[in-house]
Design a protein around this motif. Structure first.
Motif, PDB file in Angstrom:
ATOM      1  N   GLU A   1       0.961  -1.369  -0.093  1.00  0.00           N
ATOM      2  CA  GLU A   1       0.099  -0.027  -0.070  1.00  0.00           C
ATOM      3  C   GLU A   1       0.846   1.160   0.062  1.00  0.00           C
ATOM      4  N   LEU A   2       1.124   1.832  -1.138  1.00  0.00           N
ATOM      5  CA  LEU A   2       1.605   2.975  -1.187  1.00  0.00           C
ATOM      6  C   LEU A   2       1.606   4.062  -0.192  1.00  0.00           C
ATOM      7  N   ARG A   3       0.410   4.332  -0.102  1.00  0.00           N
ATOM      8  CA  ARG A   3      -0.061   5.434   0.708  1.00  0.00           C
ATOM      9  C   ARG A   3       0.629   5.216   2.290  1.00  0.00           C
ATOM     10  N   LYS A   4       0.772   4.189   2.706  1.00  0.00           N
ATOM     11  CA  LYS A   4       1.389   3.689   4.027  1.00  0.00           C
ATOM     12  C   LYS A   4       2.973   3.784   4.010  1.00  0.00           C
ATOM     13  N   ALA A   5       3.560   3.828   2.669  1.00  0.00           N
ATOM     14  CA  ALA A   5       4.958   3.790   2.770  1.00  0.00           C
ATOM     15  C   ALA A   5       5.474   5.076   3.208  1.00  0.00           C
ATOM     16  N   SER A   6       6.490   5.054   3.963  1.00  0.00           N
ATOM     17  CA  SER A   6       7.396   6.440   4.427  1.00  0.00           C
ATOM     18  C   SER A   6       8.779   5.822   4.871  1.00  0.00           C
ATOM     19  N   LYS A   7       9.455   7.042   5.417  1.00  0.00           N
ATOM     20  CA  LYS A   7      10.696   6.745   5.915  1.00  0.00           C
ATOM     21  C   LYS A   7      10.885   5.612   7.081  1.00  0.00           C
ATOM     22  N   ASP A   8       9.589   5.078   7.630  1.00  0.00           N
ATOM     23  CA  ASP A   8       9.679   4.284   8.631  1.00  0.00           C
ATOM     24  C   ASP A   8       9.974   2.711   8.027  1.00  0.00           C
ATOM     25  N   VAL A   9       9.892   2.641   6.714  1.00  0.00           N
ATOM     26  CA  VAL A   9       9.935   1.384   6.337  1.00  0.00           C
ATOM     27  C   VAL A   9      11.580   0.913   6.486  1.00  0.00           C
ATOM     28  N   SER A  10      11.591  -0.319   7.231  1.00  0.00           N
ATOM     29  CA  SER A  10      12.986  -0.684   7.871  1.00  0.00           C
ATOM     30  C   SER A  10      13.804  -1.159   6.651  1.00  0.00           C
ATOM     31  N   ASP A  11      13.382  -1.684   5.624  1.00  0.00           N
ATOM     32  CA  ASP A  11      14.445  -2.261   4.548  1.00  0.00           C
ATOM     33  C   ASP A  11      14.740  -0.787   3.714  1.00  0.00           C
ATOM     34  N   SER A  12      16.051  -0.626   3.865  1.00  0.00           N
ATOM     35  CA  SER A  12      16.324   0.711   3.044  1.00  0.00           C
ATOM     36  C   SER A  12      16.259   0.598   1.390  1.00  0.00           C
ATOM     37  N   LYS A  13      16.393  -0.735   0.965  1.00  0.00           N
ATOM     38  CA  LYS A  13      16.215  -0.995  -0.516  1.00  0.00           C
ATOM     39  C   LYS A  13      14.637  -0.838  -0.923  1.00  0.00           C
ATOM     40  N   LEU A  14      14.200  -1.454  -0.239  1.00  0.00           N
ATOM     41  CA  LEU A  14      12.533  -1.439  -0.426  1.00  0.00           C
ATOM     42  C   LEU A  14      12.247   0.046  -0.387  1.00  0.00           C
ATOM     43  N   ASN A  15      12.611   0.742   0.842  1.00  0.00           N
ATOM     44  CA  ASN A  15      11.991   2.312   0.972  1.00  0.00           C
ATOM     45  C   ASN A  15      12.450   3.135  -0.270  1.00  0.00           C
ATOM     46  N   ALA A  16      13.657   2.583  -0.767  1.00  0.00           N
ATOM     47  CA  ALA A  16      14.364   3.524  -1.899  1.00  0.00           C
ATOM     48  C   ALA A  16      13.372   3.262  -3.206  1.00  0.00           C
ATOM     49  N   TRP A  17      13.094   1.985  -3.339  1.00  0.00           N
ATOM     50  CA  TRP A  17      12.183   1.533  -4.680  1.00  0.00           C
ATOM     51  C   TRP A  17      10.812   2.202  -4.363  1.00  0.00           C
ATOM     52  N   LEU A  18      10.210   2.389  -3.337  1.00  0.00           N
ATOM     53  CA  LEU A  18       8.727   2.713  -3.075  1.00  0.00           C
ATOM     54  C   LEU A  18       8.837   4.127  -3.108  1.00  0.00           C
ATOM     55  N   LYS A  19       9.955   5.016  -2.548  1.00  0.00           N
ATOM     56  CA  LYS A  19      10.205   6.459  -2.967  1.00  0.00           C
ATOM     57  C   LYS A  19      10.139   6.562  -4.104  1.00  0.00           C
ATOM     58  N   PHE A  20      10.698   5.912  -5.045  1.00  0.00           N
ATOM     59  CA  PHE A  20      10.919   6.331  -6.394  1.00  0.00           C
ATOM     60  C   PHE A  20       9.482   6.000  -7.176  1.00  0.00           C
ATOM     61  N   ILE A  21       8.926   4.979  -6.598  1.00  0.00           N
ATOM     62  CA  ILE A  21       7.661   4.846  -7.419  1.00  0.00           C
ATOM     63  C   ILE A  21       6.459   5.853  -7.061  1.00  0.00           C
ATOM     64  N   ASN A  22       6.723   6.005  -5.767  1.00  0.00           N
ATOM     65  CA  ASN A  22       5.686   7.467  -5.207  1.00  0.00           C
ATOM     66  C   ASN A  22       6.084   8.768  -5.640  1.00  0.00           C
ATOM     67  N   ASN A  23       7.095   9.120  -5.808  1.00  0.00           N
ATOM     68  CA  ASN A  23       7.751  10.398  -6.221  1.00  0.00           C
ATOM     69  C   ASN A  23       8.957  10.400  -6.811  1.00  0.00           C
ATOM     70  N   PRO A  24       9.087  10.189  -8.153  1.00  0.00           N
ATOM     71  CA  PRO A  24      10.490  10.199  -8.523  1.00  0.00           C
ATOM     72  C   PRO A  24      11.308  11.476  -8.779  1.00  0.00           C
ATOM     73  N   GLU A  25      10.451  12.525  -8.419  1.00  0.00           N
ATOM     74  CA  GLU A  25      11.193  13.906  -8.345  1.00  0.00           C
ATOM     75  C   GLU A  25      11.949  14.129  -7.206  1.00  0.00           C
ATOM     76  N   GLU A  26      11.745  13.310  -6.173  1.00  0.00           N
ATOM     77  CA  GLU A  26      12.488  13.393  -4.864  1.00  0.00           C
ATOM     78  C   GLU A  26      13.432  12.764  -4.625  1.00  0.00           C
ATOM     79  N   LYS A  27      14.666  13.344  -4.609  1.00  0.00           N
ATOM     80  CA  LYS A  27      16.047  12.614  -4.578  1.00  0.00           C
ATOM     81  C   LYS A  27      15.883  11.623  -3.261  1.00  0.00           C
TER      82      LYS A  27
END
Length: 213
Positions: free
Chosen positions: A160-186
């Protein structure tokens, strides 16, 4: 050339171009490793060409991403922007089709292959409202002893992308979800080679008039 705005990776056509096209194998493999935590060494994408007709007929399932993992696991990735209120049944339908099609007439049942279905939703599922984490894994478990898995041939992941945040414990998964959610954000982390390549593909799509159309 400066890109005015990156296209949204959550659009089914764009998502398919990034994760489900020829040349995207390493990208999709890296993403699936982050989701499943499995050692995926080989991947074969079912790369159907996308036509204008496909964009108007989602019943074809052409914009789903289908892959064979490690030569013996079938995987389907479904991205949904709108809650159609029947997604649980759809996920089981996708899995059942993969599972039954992995065996040919006359073959033994031990030839049946494991099936993994991954839903990426841009909305919160009502039935998961009491679960705070953004990714859940579902299998067949015994009612009173949930740690006992009847079989591992069925796996369903719901993200659920709307639940994704910096709190995702896995850094690699967090990076992918951030890219899918907002690719403009580095990302503040060092992106993997696969994520860098995914961004390059997105930039190419976003800068091509035909693709934007």
């Amino acid at each position: 050339m400066r890109i005015a705005k990156l296209l949204n990776p959550k659009l089914d056509y764009v998502f398919k171009r990034i994760f489900g096209s020829n040349g995207s194998e390493e990208i999709t493999k890296d993403f699936l490793r982050a989701v499943t935590k499995e050692n995926i060494t080989e991947i074969e994408l079912d790369c159907n060409p996308i036509t204008e007709k496909d964009l108007y007929d989602d019943k074809l399932g052409i914009l789903d991403i289908k892959a064979k993992l490690n030569n013996n696991i079938n995987c389907n990735i479904e991205l949904q922007l709108v809650d159609k209120k029947n997604i649980e049944k759809r996920l089981l339908f996708y899995w059942s089709k993969m599972y039954t099609s992995s065996i040919k007439k006359g073959q033994d049942f031990d030839k049946l292959e494991k099936g993994i279905v991954i839903l990426i939703s841009d909305y919160n599922l009502e039935k998961l409202s009491n679960i705070k984490k953004c990714i859940t894994k579902w299998q067949i478990q015994e009612e009173d002893t949930p740690k006992v898995i009847l079989t591992d041939v069925l796996e369903i992941y719901i993200i659920e992308l709307r639940k994704a945040s910096k709190d995702v414990s896995d850094s690699k998964l967090n990076a992918w979800l951030k890219f899918i959610n907002n690719p403009e954000e580095k990302s503040n982390m060092t992106d993997s080679e696969e994520l860098i390549e995914a961004r390059r593909i997105l930039e190419d799509i976003s800068s091509t008039e035909r693709e934007r159309y």
